[in-house]
Design a protein around this motif. Sequence first.
Motif, PDB file in Angstrom:
ATOM      1  N   VAL A 194      -2.471   2.206  31.219  1.00  0.00           N
ATOM      2  CA  VAL A 194      -1.658   1.052  30.847  1.00  0.00           C
ATOM      3  C   VAL A 194      -2.401  -0.201  31.297  1.00  0.00           C
ATOM      4  CG1 VAL A 194       0.520  -0.167  31.183  1.00  0.00           C
ATOM      5  CG2 VAL A 194       0.509   2.324  31.026  1.00  0.00           C
ATOM      6  N   ARG A 302      -6.251  -2.507  34.649  1.00  0.00           N
ATOM      7  CA  ARG A 302      -5.884  -1.198  34.098  1.00  0.00           C
ATOM      8  C   ARG A 302      -5.338  -0.310  35.211  1.00  0.00           C
ATOM      9  NH1 ARG A 302     -10.947   1.419  31.513  1.00  0.00           N
ATOM     10  NH2 ARG A 302     -11.881   0.692  33.465  1.00  0.00           N
ATOM     11  N   VAL A 315       7.420   4.899  28.677  1.00  0.00           N
ATOM     12  CA  VAL A 315       6.319   4.130  29.252  1.00  0.00           C
ATOM     13  C   VAL A 315       5.631   3.316  28.163  1.00  0.00           C
ATOM     14  CG1 VAL A 315       4.081   4.280  30.408  1.00  0.00           C
ATOM     15  CG2 VAL A 315       5.973   5.732  31.166  1.00  0.00           C
ATOM     16  N   ARG A 316       5.456   3.910  26.990  1.00  0.00           N
ATOM     17  CA  ARG A 316       4.864   3.156  25.871  1.00  0.00           C
ATOM     18  C   ARG A 316       5.715   1.936  25.521  1.00  0.00           C
ATOM     19  NH1 ARG A 316       0.803   5.602  22.959  1.00  0.00           N
ATOM     20  NH2 ARG A 316       0.641   7.883  22.989  1.00  0.00           N
ATOM     21  N   ALA A 319       5.249  -0.782  28.103  1.00  0.00           N
ATOM     22  CA  ALA A 319       3.939  -1.426  27.932  1.00  0.00           C
ATOM     23  C   ALA A 319       3.968  -2.387  26.744  1.00  0.00           C
ATOM     24  CB  ALA A 319       2.857  -0.370  27.749  1.00  0.00           C
ATOM     25  N   SER A 326      -1.507   0.747  25.887  1.00  0.00           N
ATOM     26  CA  SER A 326      -1.225   2.019  26.559  1.00  0.00           C
ATOM     27  C   SER A 326      -1.785   3.146  25.729  1.00  0.00           C
ATOM     28  CB  SER A 326       0.281   2.215  26.768  1.00  0.00           C
ATOM     29  OG  SER A 326       0.953   2.361  25.528  1.00  0.00           O
TER      30      SER A 326
END
Length: 720
Positions: A194, A302, A315-316, A319, A326
């Motif tokens: 990410v 990163r 999580v995507r 981001a 990501s």
Amino acid sequence: MSLSASDYELVVSELGRDPTPAEEALFENLWSEHCAYRSSRPLLSAFDSNGKDVVVGPGDDAAVVALSDSVYITLGIESHNHPSYVDPYDGAATGVGGIVRDTMSMGAYPIALTDSLYFGPFEDEHPRYLFEGVVEGISDYGNSIGVPTVGGSVVFHPDYEGNPLVNVACVGVVSPDRLVTAKAQKSGNALMLVGNATGRDGLGGASFASEDLSEDAETEDRPAVQVGDPYTEKLLIEANETLLDEELVESARDLGAAGLGGASSELVAKGELGARIELGSVHQREPNMSALEILLAESQERMCYEVAPENVDRVREIADRFDLGSSVIGTVTEGNYVCTFDGETVVDVPAEYLAEGAPMNDLDSVPPTPPKETELPTPTLETAFESVLASPNTASKRWVYRQYDHEVGTRTIVRPGDDAAVLAARECDGERGIAIAAGSNPNWTSLNPYEGARAVALEVTTNLAAKGATPLAAVDCLNGGNPETPSVYGGFKGIVDGLADMCRTLSVPVVGGNVSLYNDSTSGPIPPTPTLAMVGTTTEYDAPPLGFPESSEPGTILLVGDHAVASGRTPRLGGSEYLAQFDGTDAFPTPPEETEATGFIEAIASVATDEHTRAVHDVSHGGLAVTFAEMISESRGAEVTLTGDENGAGLLFHERTGRAVIETTAPDAVQAAFPDDTPVENVGHTDASGELTLTVNGERLEYDAGTVRAIRGVLDRELE
């Protein structure tokens, strides 16, 4: 990049075959001095890292200590020395970014930075260029991400001419339930990147940091320096907080030295696991990157996260919300560390062997030869006073710290320019404070590495105690030259042992740190430089000021811990700015013994919180001359009398640590607070004159506050 012949043979023996080009480069970086501490690790067992407040000690991205049952603080330190020589702005900026991400990877929110900076002579053009670039890089990056730079130090010394040092520490806050480590948890979990896209910047940074700087380093090694983007880092900080809020992170590691290869292999090795990574899945900003470039690029901003499969989509989404890239790059396995690219396996090695298998170096060590003592200089007291105050080392550092936004976050109670910074620990019940101090002194450690390092540890601890703080823990950045030179390695060993012994004496666990060797250039090795960053805790927000505060009544000035003044004996001037100004050498003064140092620190911290105490300031660089110069103001002066040494220079300029100046309205109570073996001398009083009057063995010096400020304003005059 290539492995040494002996390391190559070890890898071939372990793998049973020749390594692939990507494997060879990966081993070369992860087995470098910068990553594996091959020359220093055998010495680091000298440090005591355990303590009742220590939660996570050495070995992770940052250490963790308990401020209370419900509040932890993280503490880490990093060097970016070689990059800051090649590109001072980006080298320093990315040093800040890296130590902040180390803090984030523990689940903590970064709340403060310190920077300890070391350059060649201020009057020379190139060191000044580096100095200005480094300060600008730190301020631009730190200010942009909203993390205040609240303390540190700046030193100029001829032996940093060809190799400056940039040491940055970061403190963070985390609750126990949000604590994350860099230890992979479970086979089958996803590995996600990410943050910024991967480019070609920073290639070979770890190996570059593990060799001497060449004459052409500023041009030849430019590709090894990373380029920072603080605005993406700020987004990453907030995204990291959201991921932690939603309990989506199983483990984490930031991408620093050796890039993706370093972060991901070390993460799974700590969990005694493996990984299968598809390098082509890494989001990239440049076309046609090779497997080796993707694996080892040190592009900034990163993070590598271990994520349960059911949480990958969330999580995507987070981001995307923060405009961050990501990618799912692989999975945690129970096998080897495997990387594939375009259908080909380019890495297939045991993760633990890659991360921990580097053999340690068995190097010769001899104590460095002490400089020959010379006849002490005898300038007039007035000349010496003005020369020491005007030295860039003891002059005001206002030009530096006013460029930092040291109040962002609204926690800062005691600002830069004091002995230590103090920040509000608002997460705790009551008015609890976090005190932070950091620094070193190459004049001391170059003269006597062991005793100089002991003095550094005592001085930093005194800085905290002067604010009424009890020390909790410390981290160190151990900087040295080429360890293959026996006298250089002997000096490095001296600073390790000196720091370890004094921190043990003071019951301060050293919970982590960084080692930077091969700080050697065509101009020679740097002095052995042990930067120490220490945190402590206060029981209230109020702390005594460094300077004499306004008052309608005079206060008594006490000098604590100075046996030379108490006994009338001649003190040693070794390592002092006085001798640096006048080309003299003398034996370095030995810091206090164990019981004396411990009692001194405890008493200073106690007296600092007493209602009758008006001001507390430690005595160190520049001796009493600089201490009193820093304490007066236009509205508050002082009348001070010192007697003992024949010519007065020893009394006014010696730098033996374990001393402090206190203004109080209850001198008898201060006397009673200190152990019997600690001298407490009444040396004068404050007044409303705005003048400093020093009478040294009958010789009288008088300066008003405006003149003192002008003498000490050399950085402001030269740089504005």
